[in-house]
Design a protein around this motif. Structure first.
Motif, PDB file in Angstrom:
ATOM      1  N   TRP A 103       0.794  -1.405  -0.182  1.00 50.69           N
ATOM      2  CA  TRP A 103       0.163   0.031  -0.098  1.00 50.69           C
ATOM      3  C   TRP A 103       0.843   1.229  -0.050  1.00 50.69           C
ATOM      4  O   TRP A 103       1.635   1.296   0.640  1.00 50.69           O
ATOM      5  CB  TRP A 103      -0.979  -0.037   1.086  1.00 50.69           C
ATOM      6  CG  TRP A 103      -2.132   0.865   0.820  1.00 50.69           C
ATOM      7  CD1 TRP A 103      -2.087   2.011   1.261  1.00 50.69           C
ATOM      8  CD2 TRP A 103      -3.260   0.595   0.491  1.00 50.69           C
ATOM      9  NE1 TRP A 103      -3.206   2.773   0.940  1.00 50.69           N
ATOM     10  CE2 TRP A 103      -4.120   1.457   0.526  1.00 50.69           C
ATOM     11  CE3 TRP A 103      -4.101  -0.776   0.420  1.00 50.69           C
ATOM     12  CZ2 TRP A 103      -5.713   1.644   0.153  1.00 50.69           C
ATOM     13  CZ3 TRP A 103      -5.244  -0.764  -0.124  1.00 50.69           C
ATOM     14  CH2 TRP A 103      -6.185   0.477  -0.233  1.00 50.69           C
ATOM     15  N   PRO A 104       0.640   2.240  -0.744  1.00 47.90           N
ATOM     16  CA  PRO A 104       1.253   3.534  -0.961  1.00 47.90           C
ATOM     17  C   PRO A 104       1.304   4.195   0.473  1.00 47.90           C
ATOM     18  O   PRO A 104       0.643   4.336   1.044  1.00 47.90           O
ATOM     19  CB  PRO A 104       0.911   4.262  -1.965  1.00 47.90           C
ATOM     20  CG  PRO A 104      -0.506   3.714  -1.978  1.00 47.90           C
ATOM     21  CD  PRO A 104      -0.357   2.459  -1.536  1.00 47.90           C
ATOM     22  N   THR A 105       2.765   4.833   0.696  1.00 51.64           N
ATOM     23  CA  THR A 105       2.650   5.557   1.913  1.00 51.64           C
ATOM     24  C   THR A 105       3.133   7.160   1.431  1.00 51.64           C
ATOM     25  O   THR A 105       2.816   7.891   2.413  1.00 51.64           O
ATOM     26  CB  THR A 105       4.072   5.160   2.783  1.00 51.64           C
ATOM     27  OG1 THR A 105       5.400   5.041   2.019  1.00 51.64           O
ATOM     28  CG2 THR A 105       3.595   3.618   3.511  1.00 51.64           C
ATOM     29  N   THR A 112       2.773   6.426  -9.140  1.00 48.39           N
ATOM     30  CA  THR A 112       3.340   5.437  -9.963  1.00 48.39           C
ATOM     31  C   THR A 112       2.826   4.037  -9.834  1.00 48.39           C
ATOM     32  O   THR A 112       3.069   3.241 -10.924  1.00 48.39           O
ATOM     33  CB  THR A 112       4.750   5.467  -9.638  1.00 48.39           C
ATOM     34  OG1 THR A 112       5.068   5.458  -8.466  1.00 48.39           O
ATOM     35  CG2 THR A 112       5.488   6.886  -9.975  1.00 48.39           C
ATOM     36  N   TRP A 113       2.208   3.851  -9.061  1.00 50.30           N
ATOM     37  CA  TRP A 113       1.508   2.419  -8.715  1.00 50.30           C
ATOM     38  C   TRP A 113       0.307   2.366  -9.483  1.00 50.30           C
ATOM     39  O   TRP A 113      -0.482   3.310  -9.620  1.00 50.30           O
ATOM     40  CB  TRP A 113       1.444   2.227  -7.301  1.00 50.30           C
ATOM     41  CG  TRP A 113       2.718   1.864  -6.445  1.00 50.30           C
ATOM     42  CD1 TRP A 113       4.020   2.243  -7.050  1.00 50.30           C
ATOM     43  CD2 TRP A 113       3.134   1.568  -5.362  1.00 50.30           C
ATOM     44  NE1 TRP A 113       4.858   1.960  -6.169  1.00 50.30           N
ATOM     45  CE2 TRP A 113       4.361   1.504  -4.765  1.00 50.30           C
ATOM     46  CE3 TRP A 113       1.924   1.100  -4.259  1.00 50.30           C
ATOM     47  CZ2 TRP A 113       4.862   1.405  -3.823  1.00 50.30           C
ATOM     48  CZ3 TRP A 113       2.412   0.647  -3.148  1.00 50.30           C
ATOM     49  CH2 TRP A 113       4.010   0.941  -2.955  1.00 50.30           C
ATOM     50  N   GLN A 114      -0.334   1.087  -9.656  1.00 49.08           N
ATOM     51  CA  GLN A 114      -1.770   0.959 -10.242  1.00 49.08           C
ATOM     52  C   GLN A 114      -2.524   0.499  -9.203  1.00 49.08           C
ATOM     53  O   GLN A 114      -2.272  -0.497  -8.493  1.00 49.08           O
ATOM     54  CB  GLN A 114      -1.754   0.153 -11.449  1.00 49.08           C
ATOM     55  CG  GLN A 114      -2.998  -0.160 -11.918  1.00 49.08           C
ATOM     56  CD  GLN A 114      -3.100  -1.342 -13.136  1.00 49.08           C
ATOM     57  OE1 GLN A 114      -1.962  -1.806 -13.518  1.00 49.08           O
ATOM     58  NE2 GLN A 114      -4.102  -1.312 -13.748  1.00 49.08           N
ATOM     59  N   PHE A 115      -3.678   1.081  -9.117  1.00 46.52           N
ATOM     60  CA  PHE A 115      -4.659   0.553  -7.974  1.00 46.52           C
ATOM     61  C   PHE A 115      -5.714  -0.137  -8.579  1.00 46.52           C
ATOM     62  O   PHE A 115      -6.267   0.233  -9.527  1.00 46.52           O
ATOM     63  CB  PHE A 115      -5.150   1.806  -7.406  1.00 46.52           C
ATOM     64  CG  PHE A 115      -6.473   1.595  -5.921  1.00 46.52           C
ATOM     65  CD1 PHE A 115      -5.943   0.702  -4.801  1.00 46.52           C
ATOM     66  CD2 PHE A 115      -7.512   1.846  -5.770  1.00 46.52           C
ATOM     67  CE1 PHE A 115      -6.714   0.292  -3.804  1.00 46.52           C
ATOM     68  CE2 PHE A 115      -8.336   1.607  -4.984  1.00 46.52           C
ATOM     69  CZ  PHE A 115      -7.899   1.018  -3.885  1.00 46.52           C
ATOM     70  N   ILE A 116      -6.219  -1.413  -8.059  1.00 40.88           N
ATOM     71  CA  ILE A 116      -7.423  -2.305  -8.454  1.00 40.88           C
ATOM     72  C   ILE A 116      -8.290  -2.140  -7.350  1.00 40.88           C
ATOM     73  O   ILE A 116      -8.321  -2.787  -6.465  1.00 40.88           O
ATOM     74  CB  ILE A 116      -6.812  -3.688  -8.589  1.00 40.88           C
ATOM     75  CG1 ILE A 116      -5.630  -3.533  -9.640  1.00 40.88           C
ATOM     76  CG2 ILE A 116      -7.810  -4.591  -9.105  1.00 40.88           C
ATOM     77  CD1 ILE A 116      -4.937  -4.904  -9.746  1.00 40.88           C
ATOM     78  N   LEU A 121      -5.963  -3.546  -4.157  1.00 45.92           N
ATOM     79  CA  LEU A 121      -4.599  -4.037  -4.068  1.00 45.92           C
ATOM     80  C   LEU A 121      -3.914  -3.025  -5.005  1.00 45.92           C
ATOM     81  O   LEU A 121      -4.225  -2.303  -6.001  1.00 45.92           O
ATOM     82  CB  LEU A 121      -4.598  -5.420  -5.071  1.00 45.92           C
ATOM     83  CG  LEU A 121      -4.934  -6.683  -4.456  1.00 45.92           C
ATOM     84  CD1 LEU A 121      -4.998  -8.019  -5.177  1.00 45.92           C
ATOM     85  CD2 LEU A 121      -4.297  -6.867  -2.997  1.00 45.92           C
ATOM     86  N   TRP A 122      -2.847  -2.698  -4.795  1.00 47.63           N
ATOM     87  CA  TRP A 122      -1.855  -1.740  -5.598  1.00 47.63           C
ATOM     88  C   TRP A 122      -0.832  -2.813  -5.874  1.00 47.63           C
ATOM     89  O   TRP A 122      -0.036  -3.488  -5.533  1.00 47.63           O
ATOM     90  CB  TRP A 122      -1.113  -0.966  -4.520  1.00 47.63           C
ATOM     91  CG  TRP A 122      -2.124   0.269  -4.058  1.00 47.63           C
ATOM     92  CD1 TRP A 122      -3.035   0.241  -2.992  1.00 47.63           C
ATOM     93  CD2 TRP A 122      -2.269   1.314  -4.541  1.00 47.63           C
ATOM     94  NE1 TRP A 122      -3.259   1.443  -2.695  1.00 47.63           N
ATOM     95  CE2 TRP A 122      -3.079   2.165  -3.900  1.00 47.63           C
ATOM     96  CE3 TRP A 122      -1.584   2.046  -6.062  1.00 47.63           C
ATOM     97  CZ2 TRP A 122      -3.681   3.392  -4.272  1.00 47.63           C
ATOM     98  CZ3 TRP A 122      -2.057   3.329  -6.367  1.00 47.63           C
ATOM     99  CH2 TRP A 122      -3.017   3.985  -5.622  1.00 47.63           C
ATOM    100  N   VAL A 123      -0.563  -2.316  -7.379  1.00 51.33           N
ATOM    101  CA  VAL A 123       0.531  -3.241  -8.348  1.00 51.33           C
ATOM    102  C   VAL A 123       1.482  -2.336  -8.498  1.00 51.33           C
ATOM    103  O   VAL A 123       1.335  -1.151  -8.931  1.00 51.33           O
ATOM    104  CB  VAL A 123      -0.193  -3.450  -9.340  1.00 51.33           C
ATOM    105  CG1 VAL A 123       0.960  -4.511 -10.443  1.00 51.33           C
ATOM    106  CG2 VAL A 123      -1.539  -4.581  -9.018  1.00 51.33           C
ATOM    107  N   LYS A 124       2.863  -2.794  -8.274  1.00 49.68           N
ATOM    108  CA  LYS A 124       3.975  -1.895  -8.295  1.00 49.68           C
ATOM    109  C   LYS A 124       4.442  -2.227  -9.761  1.00 49.68           C
ATOM    110  O   LYS A 124       4.317  -3.183 -10.231  1.00 49.68           O
ATOM    111  CB  LYS A 124       5.157  -2.135  -7.458  1.00 49.68           C
ATOM    112  CG  LYS A 124       4.761  -1.823  -5.836  1.00 49.68           C
ATOM    113  CD  LYS A 124       6.050  -2.379  -5.267  1.00 49.68           C
ATOM    114  CE  LYS A 124       5.882  -2.287  -3.646  1.00 49.68           C
ATOM    115  NZ  LYS A 124       6.998  -2.469  -2.798  1.00 49.68           N
ATOM    116  N   PRO A 125       5.075  -0.909 -10.417  1.00 50.43           N
ATOM    117  CA  PRO A 125       5.623  -1.205 -11.919  1.00 50.43           C
ATOM    118  C   PRO A 125       6.651  -2.125 -11.803  1.00 50.43           C
ATOM    119  O   PRO A 125       7.444  -2.331 -10.956  1.00 50.43           O
ATOM    120  CB  PRO A 125       5.820   0.064 -12.207  1.00 50.43           C
ATOM    121  CG  PRO A 125       5.844   1.071 -11.124  1.00 50.43           C
ATOM    122  CD  PRO A 125       5.343   0.402  -9.995  1.00 50.43           C
TER     123      PRO A 125
END
Length: 125
Positions: A103-105, A112-116, A121-125
């Motif tokens: 989870w982004p802080t 820069t991450w993608q949120f679903i 869920l967060w997906v890092k590039p």
């Protein structure tokens, strides 16, 4: 009539059970460590911060918690910030939510991450 009341009670208990395991957070929510020092003052990730007028804090069971009752305690939370930089919404995380480590802080990470949203869920590039 009895069946209707029973069905409503069952539905309410299912909602409470769901709220205790996983809640849906907005994509703008960030994860951090919050300590209420003296309402409305707080420490967010070790830095001075302030709760906005009308801010809401929800405990790990998704019920509203008065900020004064949290004074001096350290919590891992998801939070949103209003345009002025004040903390607006706070959710104290329960064990199931804490297990979701990704989870982004910071706003930079969130950008820069993608949120679903459906899976939270967060997906890092």
């Amino acid at each position: 009539m009895y069946r209707c009341a029973l069905a409503l009670a069952l539905a309410a208990s299912c909602l409470v059970a769901h709220a205790q395991t996983h809640r849906f957070f907005p994509a703008t929510a960030l994860r951090g460590e919050l300590v209420i020092t003296q309402f409305p003052d707080a420490l967010l990730n070790g830095k001075p911060a302030r709760l906005a007028p009308g801010s809401r804090i929800k405990g790990d069971t998704n019920l509203w918690v008065p900020p004064a009752g949290l004074t001096g305690q350290k919590f891992i939370v998801h939070y949103t910030v209003e345009s002025s930089g004040l903390i607006m919404d706070v959710w104290v995380l329960n064990p199931a939510e804490l297990a979701n480590k990704t989870w982004p802080t910071t706003p930079a990470e969130a950008a820069t991450w993608q949120f679903i949203p459906a899976n939270q869920l967060w997906v890092k590039p």
